[in-house]
Design a protein around this motif. Structure first.
Motif, short mmCIF file in Angstrom:
data_model
loop_
_atom_site.label_atom_id
_atom_site.label_comp_id
_atom_site.label_asym_id
_atom_site.label_seq_id
_atom_site.Cartn_x
_atom_site.Cartn_y
_atom_site.Cartn_z
N ASN A 1 3.29 5.33 2.99
CA ASN A 1 2.44 5.61 2.33
C ASN A 1 1.29 5.28 3.26
O ASN A 1 0.21 4.02 2.56
CB ASN A 1 2.61 4.06 0.62
N THR B 1 4.59 -0.79 0.55
CA THR B 1 6.25 -0.88 -0.18
C THR B 1 6.62 -1.25 0.27
O THR B 1 7.80 -1.12 -0.63
CB THR B 1 6.50 0.94 0.34
N TYR C 1 9.64 9.09 3.76
CA TYR C 1 10.35 8.41 4.01
C TYR C 1 11.60 9.23 4.21
O TYR C 1 11.37 10.03 5.35
CB TYR C 1 11.77 8.72 2.58
N THR D 1 10.22 3.57 4.69
CA THR D 1 9.01 4.38 3.72
C THR D 1 7.05 4.16 4.13
O THR D 1 7.20 2.71 4.48
CB THR D 1 9.11 3.84 1.72
#
Length: 181
Positions: free
Chosen positions: A75, A68, A91, A73
């Motif tokens: 993912n 990211t 987050y 963050t």
């Protein structure tokens, strides 16, 4: 005139024969897992027993941490046989917001309902929660979003399993994102 019923019967028998031959293969594809449910996803420890009900049958499972470019963050995309099955997005350092109110505005068509785990809600295909990230300051919050990548009619049937997985995952996510010890 006697040949017409025979042709119909022959076609029906042929169709039934083909269907019978294909049925075991179709059943095997939808219910078998050639993989072992992992104990970790993208450097996060998970309980395989709460993860397994969310994953489809298949031969190979992969969990990929997608870059990211932001340390606040994370993912993680979980795929089975190359098809996305589950996405876990985290987050930290987020402002406070009411999760239920937000989902009512953005996902009203997916039947958002409060989760029994604080500032959290579940929809037909996603779980979202917001928790204090006290280790990073009094105004920092951790957001967890777990999304199923299956048709909504199937996802609706997995709401309780999704909520169970997400609430089990949350403490590990808080720790990994630097929000708790």
């Amino acid at each position: 005139m006697t040949t017409a019923p025979w042709r119909v019967t022959r076609r029906a028998a042929l169709a039934l024969g083909v269907a019978a031959a294909l049925l075991p293969g179709l059943t095997a594809c939808t219910s078998s897992t050639g993989y072992t449910t992992p104990k970790a996803l993208c450097d996060r420890t998970v309980d395989p027993d709460v993860l397994k009900p969310l994953l489809p049958g298949g031969e190979k499972i992969e969990a990929e941490q997608q870059a990211t470019g932001k340390p606040e963050t994370s993912n993680c995309v979980v795929s089975v046989d190359g098809s996305r099955a589950l996405t876990v997005v985290e987050y930290r350092d987020q402002n406070y917001f009411d999760v239920q109110t937000d989902l009512e505005k953005t996902s009203a068509d997916r039947d958002p309902r409060p989760s029994g785990t604080g500032n959290a809600a579940i929809t037909d295909d996603a779980y979202v929660s917001l928790s204090p990230c006290a280790k990073r300051g009094s105004k920092s919050n951790y957001v967890l979003r777990v999304t199923l990548s299956i048709p909504l009619d199937q996802a609706r049937k997995k709401r309780s399993q999704l909520e169970k997985f997400a609430t089990a995952f949350q403490p590990e996510g808080l720790r990994a994102m630097g929000c708790s010890k």
